[in-house]
Structures are given as C-alpha cells and as structure tokens.
Design a protein around this motif. Structure first.
Motif, PDB file in Angstrom:
ATOM      1  N   SER A  96      47.998  -3.518  36.364  1.00 40.72           N
ATOM      2  CA  SER A  96      47.028  -2.795  37.184  1.00 40.72           C
ATOM      3  C   SER A  96      45.907  -2.178  36.352  1.00 40.72           C
ATOM      4  CB  SER A  96      47.725  -1.717  38.013  1.00 40.72           C
ATOM      5  OG  SER A  96      48.427  -0.812  37.168  1.00 40.72           O
ATOM      6  N   ALA A  97      46.272  -1.468  35.274  1.00 40.91           N
ATOM      7  CA  ALA A  97      45.244  -0.840  34.440  1.00 40.91           C
ATOM      8  C   ALA A  97      44.357  -1.884  33.777  1.00 40.91           C
ATOM      9  CB  ALA A  97      45.889   0.052  33.386  1.00 40.91           C
ATOM     10  N   TRP A  98      44.944  -3.012  33.385  1.00 45.83           N
ATOM     11  CA  TRP A  98      44.150  -4.067  32.758  1.00 45.83           C
ATOM     12  C   TRP A  98      43.170  -4.673  33.753  1.00 45.83           C
ATOM     13  CZ3 TRP A  98      43.521  -4.474  27.844  1.00 45.83           C
ATOM     14  CH2 TRP A  98      44.529  -4.045  26.982  1.00 45.83           C
ATOM     15  N   PHE A 104      35.437  -1.773  34.218  1.00 46.65           N
ATOM     16  CA  PHE A 104      35.209  -0.381  33.810  1.00 46.65           C
ATOM     17  C   PHE A 104      35.620   0.607  34.899  1.00 46.65           C
ATOM     18  CE2 PHE A 104      32.110  -2.823  31.285  1.00 46.65           C
ATOM     19  CZ  PHE A 104      32.459  -2.408  30.017  1.00 46.65           C
ATOM     20  N   LEU A 105      36.729   0.331  35.539  1.00 49.87           N
ATOM     21  CA  LEU A 105      37.221   1.191  36.615  1.00 49.87           C
ATOM     22  C   LEU A 105      38.460   1.979  36.214  1.00 49.87           C
ATOM     23  CD1 LEU A 105      36.914  -1.339  39.593  1.00 49.87           C
ATOM     24  CD2 LEU A 105      35.408   0.598  39.109  1.00 49.87           C
ATOM     25  N   GLN A 106      38.940   1.790  34.993  1.00 49.18           N
ATOM     26  CA  GLN A 106      40.224   2.366  34.613  1.00 49.18           C
ATOM     27  C   GLN A 106      40.233   3.879  34.561  1.00 49.18           C
ATOM     28  OE1 GLN A 106      38.172   0.574  32.657  1.00 49.18           O
ATOM     29  NE2 GLN A 106      38.633   0.807  30.474  1.00 49.18           N
ATOM     30  N   LEU A 112      43.732   5.919  34.119  1.00 50.50           N
ATOM     31  CA  LEU A 112      44.944   5.122  34.272  1.00 50.50           C
ATOM     32  C   LEU A 112      45.158   4.187  33.087  1.00 50.50           C
ATOM     33  CD1 LEU A 112      44.402   4.128  38.017  1.00 50.50           C
ATOM     34  CD2 LEU A 112      45.875   5.948  37.140  1.00 50.50           C
ATOM     35  N   SER A 113      44.430   4.421  32.012  1.00 47.71           N
ATOM     36  CA  SER A 113      44.408   3.448  30.917  1.00 47.71           C
ATOM     37  C   SER A 113      45.412   3.732  29.810  1.00 47.71           C
ATOM     38  CB  SER A 113      43.007   3.397  30.299  1.00 47.71           C
ATOM     39  OG  SER A 113      42.648   4.657  29.749  1.00 47.71           O
ATOM     40  N   ALA A 114      46.215   4.796  29.940  1.00 49.65           N
ATOM     41  CA  ALA A 114      47.155   5.137  28.875  1.00 49.65           C
ATOM     42  C   ALA A 114      48.081   3.961  28.578  1.00 49.65           C
ATOM     43  CB  ALA A 114      47.977   6.357  29.272  1.00 49.65           C
TER      44      ALA A 114
END
Length: 370
Positions: A96-98, A104-106, A112-114
């Motif tokens: 999902s994060a990928w 560029f929505l993370q 949510l990119s952790a």
C-alpha cells in the motif's frame, strides 16, 4: 525511526545525539532555499509573461512542471527501485505505501511511508508545493492582472493555510504526524518563495534584510529556537508528550514558522555574498549539485556503508573515545563520493534531457525551471 537511539545503529552514534537537531534545521533550511531559488524562477517567468503575454496562465504551468520533474523524478525513481528491492513488499505484503509512493501520496495527509521509502517525505512536500504554486499563481493572476500582487497572494495562501491546518493537529505525534505531512508543511517552502517575492518586488526591503545585522538577528533567533528544542522540546518529543496543550501548540504550530522566519535574513544575506575564496565557492557549488543524491542516499550509506566501516575500524582498533565522530567523518566522505558518482553518471544526463521538452528560453509562454 529518526529518534530511535536504542537501536543497534543508534547506539553506535549515541555520542552525536545532541546534534540531532541539526537534522531538523537542515531540512527546514532545504525547504527555505528551495522556495527561494525555484520559486524565484517561477516568479521571474511570471513577471516576464506579465510584460509579454498578459500574465501567467494555467497553460504556462506544464513547462515549469516538466523542468522540475526532469530534475527530481529520475533520481526519485532510481532510489524508489533500490528501496523497493530492499523492502521486498512481495514478501511482507507491504504494497500500500509503495503504491502511494508512486504518486507522492505516501505522506499527503498522514505519513504512511515508515519502513518503505520514508526518506522521501520532504521531497513529497516540495513536489506538492511546486504542483500547487503555479495553479494558485495563475488563479491570482486572473483576478489581479498584476504579476506582483498575484505572486504575493498565491504565496501568502501557501503560508497561512498549512499554519491553520496545523491548528487541527491536537493529539498527533510531532514527527510522523505533523513534521512529515505535506498539508501541514507547505508553508516551509512558501516562506522561501515569499523571500523571492521580496527580492523581485520589494527590493529595498530585501536589501535591508540581506545585511550582516539582519543575518545576525536571524542566527540569534535560530539559536533561541535551537536551545528551546534542546532543553525543552526534545524531551517532549522523545517521551511523546508534545500532543496536547501549550506544548502541542508551541511545537506543532509555532515551531516550524519560527525556524523558517529565522532563516530568511540568513538566506537573503548569503545570496548577496560574492567575495569568498575560490576553493570554498567551488566546494559549495559542487555540494549543491550533489545534494539531491546525498539526500536520497544518506540512509543507505548510514545503514550499510556505516555498518561496514564500523565493523572494520572496531575490529582493527577496538572501541575508543571519539569513534563516533570518526564514523561520522567517514560516512560523510562515503556519502559525498557515492553521491558525486550518481550525479555524473545518472542525474546530470537525465536532467539535461529536459531541454528537449521545456527549453530554458522557449518562445513565449513555456515555463522555465531548475
């Protein structure tokens, strides 16, 4: 995690713990400089169009975007693939994060990119600012018919709206919940654009603040904010207590513009300095060229090259006082070398391609970028 000093890697650099505020300051300085330089390019184009073509319009935005994207996307995609291969979402079902990171929505509304491509959070802030600014500039130009007023109104909108939105962050964690989130941080770059506006349309004011006296005042303000963070705010953040009351309001709402405003006269003064040694000027110029690659690759150097260097040195010499700072120096050398290589072999050739699609000086109307 940026503040996790209990991890194995964190313990290796524990002696440098008091310096972690420099990471925060460095990112904020990057934002202000980006707004001043890239925003200034857009304002210059808008001023030229005001004279020749009746002002900046939405149709002029794609040229600006193309130049920005040829500068930023190739490196972003390169490191996207590298981090993707490292994370292996096909093995841990972490897609999902990928998927969000591809657009560029993370961290648009929440980070949510952790564990994925988290290092790119600040680039997302920059990309969204430069996506929105031309649109706001075109809308304001249509209303005011004056390039200067349009630039001021568009920039002020991007200064005040994120500040107001941060007033709704009660209960959010300071780092991942506020500092990393696009909608709360656009003002950091907009302050730099505001300085670019002053340089173009309020020249007397800009020259006044671009003096050593004002730069000194900015340094003093930066020192006050830094001491506050070291003595007070740092503890709140590490204990996760900066979510409520006065603490929350100071750290999540006021802290960021205080940093940005302190930096404005420093950046203005530095932009007017010309009498510097040639070697230093060359070093600064080269570092500015490599800085984007340094930004994207520094975590890889920190975790991989740093681990190898630490193992080799500790095996040869054992643990000794000052090892932390020796490691920092070696990591910086490795980072600079790797980033320079990436710049010359990949980043620069890809950036030069933009002249085919959006030339610097196109005939009437296409935007310039940097």
């Amino acid at each position: 995690e940026p503040w996790n000093w209990n991890s194995r890697q964190g313990r290796r650099f524990a002696a440098a713990r008091p310096l972690k505020f420099l990471v925060v300051v460095g990112v904020e300085l990057f934002f202000v400089l980006s707004g001043f330089l890239i925003g200034g390019i857009l304002l210059r184009q808008a001023a030229e169009l005001d004279i020749n073509d009746g002002g900046f319009k939405v149709t002029h935005a794609p040229g600006f975007w193309i130049r920005r994207w040829f500068r930023t996307l190739p490196n972003y995609l390169l490191f996207f693939v590298i981090f993707l291969l490292y994370d292996q979402p096909w093995a841990n079902n972490h897609w999902s994060a990928w998927a969000l990171s591809t657009l560029f929505l993370q961290n648009l509304f929440v980070d949510l990119s952790a564990g994925t491509f988290g290092v790119a959070w600040s680039l997302c802030v920059e990309e969204w600012l430069y996506l929105l600014l031309p649109l706001l500039l075109a809308a304001c130009t249509a209303q005011s018919k004056n390039a200067g007023k349009a630039a001021l109104y568009a920039t002020l909108a991007l200064v005040f709206m994120p500040t107001l939105l941060r007033c709704t962050t009660l209960g959010r964690a300071w780092d991942l919940g506020v500092r990393h989130v696009v909608i709360y941080r656009l003002d950091a770059i907009a302050f730099g654009v505001l300085l670019a506006y002053a340089a173009r349309y309020r020249r007397t004011f800009f020259v006044r603040i671009a003096t050593g006296r004002w730069a000194g005042a900015g340094m003093l303000g930066l020192l006050v904010v830094s001491v506050f963070f070291w003595r007070v705010g740092n503890g709140w953040i590490e204990r996760d207590e900066a979510r409520h009351g006065v603490r929350w309001f100071i750290m999540s709402v006021l802290f960021f513009p205080a940093l940005s405003v302190s930096m404005l006269p420093i950046v203005a003064w530095a932009s007017q300095v010309s009498d510097v040694p040639r070697g230093f000027r060359t070093f600064v110029y080269r570092t500015s060229l490599y800085s984007y690659s340094m930004y994207l690759t520094h975590t890889l150097v920190y975790y991989f090259a740093g681990s190898l260097l630490y193992s080799a040195i500790s095996r040869l010499f054992g643990e000794f006082r000052g090892l932390t700072f020796v490691m920092i120096g070696l990591n910086l050398v490795a980072l600079y070398t790797i980033s320079a290589t990436i710049y010359h072999l990949w980043e620069a050739p890809m950036t030069r391609l933009r002249e085919r699609f959006a030339p610097t000086r196109p005939p009437r109307g296409a935007a310039a970028g940097s």
